[in-house]
Design a protein around this motif. Structure first.
Motif, mmCIF file in Angstrom:
data_model
loop_
_atom_site.group_PDB
_atom_site.id
_atom_site.type_symbol
_atom_site.label_atom_id
_atom_site.label_comp_id
_atom_site.label_asym_id
_atom_site.label_seq_id
_atom_site.Cartn_x
_atom_site.Cartn_y
_atom_site.Cartn_z
ATOM 1 N N ILE A 1 -8.732 3.885 -1.201
ATOM 2 C CA ILE A 1 -8.398 2.580 -1.788
ATOM 3 C C ILE A 1 -8.058 1.574 -0.683
ATOM 4 N N VAL A 2 -7.505 2.062 0.418
ATOM 5 C CA VAL A 2 -7.255 1.188 1.575
ATOM 6 C C VAL A 2 -8.582 0.816 2.242
ATOM 7 N N SER B 1 0.834 -1.196 0.000
ATOM 8 C CA SER B 1 0.000 0.000 0.000
ATOM 9 C C SER B 1 0.870 1.247 0.000
ATOM 10 N N ASN C 1 -10.299 -1.815 0.289
ATOM 11 C CA ASN C 1 -9.631 -3.102 0.480
ATOM 12 C C ASN C 1 -10.038 -3.747 1.803
ATOM 13 N N GLN D 1 -5.582 7.609 -1.449
ATOM 14 C CA GLN D 1 -4.938 6.450 -0.824
ATOM 15 C C GLN D 1 -5.790 5.937 0.328
ATOM 16 N N ALA E 1 -11.562 2.642 -6.135
ATOM 17 C CA ALA E 1 -11.624 2.485 -4.683
ATOM 18 C C ALA E 1 -13.031 2.084 -4.294
ATOM 19 N N LEU F 1 -1.986 -1.553 -3.721
ATOM 20 C CA LEU F 1 -2.968 -0.504 -3.494
ATOM 21 C C LEU F 1 -2.299 0.846 -3.755
#
Length: 376
Positions: free
Chosen positions: A233-234, A5, A237, A230, A131, A164
């Protein structure tokens, strides 16, 4: 499963591929997104010196016949590694190719769950460019067989490596970002209250929801917010990891028919029913709770969800979600905003994925269904 990531982290792909000691790589990609996100240029640089085969000839909702073409291409090129880079459908297509590779003649039986997947021992690297779906962290893939939706599942379909890179999401349109955010939000919420939830899945789902709430507005409403990209997208996930354990519930059970019949993108479609289902769960009585852990457990989950969302009372629930959708430019009223007529809403209310519905924490009677679909 190893997760890398980092904003701009796609440039690390070369080191990941090198660790597998392979020469022949299949890259499964989307269409415009692969070009517009600059992923193609970065990936081409990382894969210099490898025999690379590209596959992008498939529809947004993966069909079995598309996957069969991908398998044929993979076999013809004796593929040793699969890299999927794109949205949820692209990531699912990579899994489908792996699932069918060992027994291509059994494609229909594999897709419909009649026959078990045989692991071809081909590593799968997943790189989301949206995302939302969290498909990079699940062991199942959506596939359509003659128009019917199936979920092909096997532990071997869980990607070995995940990158990621929030930078890959920035080229999406505002509406695309909004739909992706709504997918991640819905999975976080549904996973938390699912009958199949566990202590582990709830830790993941609550963490995902907190990250979504922290980042979604900036992510959707600004063009180049690297931190929000960021973060989202985390978050997606984490939601995917939670759903990998629990699977989804009623809002997803109805969403597929809405998408199929009215071409409403998946993330948006889920939110045409989710706010009212949320209200039903929050206001539930013990008699309609189907989760064996009971009413007190469900109310505890709902209190935690309301706390993260900063909903102070049950009376505010629908107003809160209406405001949330409006803040990212999404219409949530299927009757008055999307103009879906009464006859169509009646049909949609009956088009249910029973596997997902059985995972819902409460039973929904006809009165509640009428309320959800504005039938009265």
């Amino acid at each position: 499963m190893t997760i890398y990531s980092d904003f701009g982290g796609l440039s690390n792909l070369g080191d990941i591929v090198k660790s597998y000691n392979v020469r022949r790589v299949l890259v499964v990609t989307g269409g415009k997104s692969f070009q517009s996100s600059e992923a193609k240029a970065i990936l081409s640089e990382c894969l210099k010196g490898y025999h690379v085969t590209y596959f992008s000839d498939f529809e947004v909702n993966p069909r079995l016949i598309d996957a069969q073409r991908g398998v044929k291409l993979a076999i013809e090129n004796t593929i040793e590694l699969i890299i999927s880079i794109g949205g949820g459908s692209v990531l699912d297509m990579g899994k489908l190719i792996k699932a069918l590779y060992s027994n291509p003649d059994e494609a229909v039986n594999l897709a419909t769950g009649v026959k078990k997947v045989t692991d071809p021992n081909i590593p799968l690297v997943a790189i989301p460019t949206t995302a939302g779906s969290g498909s990079e962290s699940t062991h199942f893939a959506v596939v359509y067989v003659e128009g019917e939706k199936y979920s092909l599942a096997d532990k071997c379909l869980l990607p070995a490596d995940i990158i990621l890179d929030g930078n890959l999401t920035l080229s999406s349109s505002r509406y695309q970002k909004a739909c992706n955010v709504l997918d991640a939000l819905s999975q976080s919420i549904e996973s938390a209250w699912a009958v199949g939830s566990t202590t582990e899945s709830q830790i993941l789902s609550f963490a995902a929801l907190e990250l979504c709430i922290e980042n979604f507005l900036e992510f959707v409403n600004t063009k180049d917010n690297c931190i929000a990209a960021q973060g989202m997208i985390v978050a997606a996930n984490l939601a995917g990891q939670a759903i990998n354990i629990t699977k989804t519930t009623a809002a997803h059970a109805w969403s597929y028919g809405i998408t199929k019949n009215h071409e409403v993108p998946h993330g948006h479609a889920v939110w045409l029913t989710l706010p009212k289902i949320f209200a039903s769960c929050a206001n539930s009585c013990p008699e309609i709770v189907v989760d064996s852990r009971g009413h007190a457990h469900l109310l505890g989950v709902m209190d935690r969800l309301k706390g993260i969302l900063k909903i102070s009372s049950d009376m505010e629930i629908e107003e809160y979600f209406t405001s949330l959708l409006s803040s990212i430019g999404v219409k949530g009223d299927m009757k008055n905003e999307l103009k879906i007529g009464l006859e169509h809403r009646v049909v949609l209310s009956k088009q249910i994925n029973m596997q997902r519905m059985a995972n819902n924490p409460i039973s929904l009677d006809q009165k509640q269904v009428n309320m959800i679909f504005q039938l009265c």
